[in-house]
Design a protein around this motif. Structure first.
Motif, mmCIF file in Angstrom:
data_model
loop_
_atom_site.group_PDB
_atom_site.id
_atom_site.type_symbol
_atom_site.label_atom_id
_atom_site.label_comp_id
_atom_site.label_asym_id
_atom_site.label_seq_id
_atom_site.Cartn_x
_atom_site.Cartn_y
_atom_site.Cartn_z
ATOM 1 N N ALA A 3 -0.949 -0.899 -2.226
ATOM 2 C CA ALA A 3 -0.326 -2.215 -2.291
ATOM 3 C C ALA A 3 -1.268 -3.304 -1.797
ATOM 4 C CB ALA A 3 0.958 -2.227 -1.488
ATOM 5 N N SER A 4 -2.142 -2.996 -0.833
ATOM 6 C CA SER A 4 -3.040 -4.013 -0.308
ATOM 7 C C SER A 4 -4.023 -4.499 -1.365
ATOM 8 C CB SER A 4 -3.788 -3.493 0.915
ATOM 9 O OG SER A 4 -4.649 -2.455 0.547
ATOM 10 N N LYS A 5 -4.307 -3.684 -2.365
ATOM 11 C CA LYS A 5 -5.228 -4.110 -3.413
ATOM 12 C C LYS A 5 -4.561 -5.076 -4.382
ATOM 13 C CE LYS A 5 -8.177 -0.130 -3.181
ATOM 14 N NZ LYS A 5 -8.982 0.836 -3.886
ATOM 15 N N THR A 6 -3.234 -5.117 -4.377
ATOM 16 C CA THR A 6 -2.531 -6.032 -5.267
ATOM 17 C C THR A 6 -2.206 -7.350 -4.580
ATOM 18 O OG1 THR A 6 -0.380 -5.117 -4.678
ATOM 19 C CG2 THR A 6 -1.502 -4.118 -6.548
ATOM 20 N N LEU A 7 -2.470 -7.438 -3.296
ATOM 21 C CA LEU A 7 -2.204 -8.669 -2.561
ATOM 22 C C LEU A 7 -3.374 -9.638 -2.691
ATOM 23 C CD1 LEU A 7 -0.725 -7.215 0.742
ATOM 24 C CD2 LEU A 7 0.522 -8.159 -1.196
ATOM 25 N N THR A 8 -3.049 -10.909 -2.696
ATOM 26 C CA THR A 8 -4.098 -11.921 -2.718
ATOM 27 C C THR A 8 -4.697 -12.033 -1.320
ATOM 28 O OG1 THR A 8 -2.637 -13.737 -2.113
ATOM 29 C CG2 THR A 8 -2.806 -13.209 -4.473
#
Length: 58
Positions: A3-8
Motif C-alpha cells: 500500500a505504501s507504494k500506492t501512496l503519494t
C-alpha cells in the motif's frame, strides 16, 4: 507493505506525521510506564502514585 507504494509522497508524509504524534502522545508515555511497571522499585511506584494522584482526581 504494498500500500505504501500506492501512496503519494504527501500521503506518506502525513502518515509519518500522524505516527510521530502518536508516538509522543500522553497515552504512549503512560503505556511505556505501565509496560515497565514490573521493573519499578517500590519507591518508584510510590513516587508515580504521588505524581498521578493529583492529576487523576482533577
Amino acid at each position: 507493505m504494498a500500500a505504501s507504494k500506492t501512496l503519494t509522497p504527501e500521503q506518506r508524509r502525513d502518515r509519518a506525521r500522524k505516527a510521530g504524534r502518536a508516538a509522543h502522545s500522553l497515552d504512549a508515555h503512560i503505556k511505556a510506564v505501565v509496560d515497565r511497571a514490573p521493573e519499578l522499585t517500590p519507591d518508584q511506584v510510590a513516587r508515580l502514585r504521588a505524581v498521578f494522584a493529583g492529576r487523576v482526581a482533577a
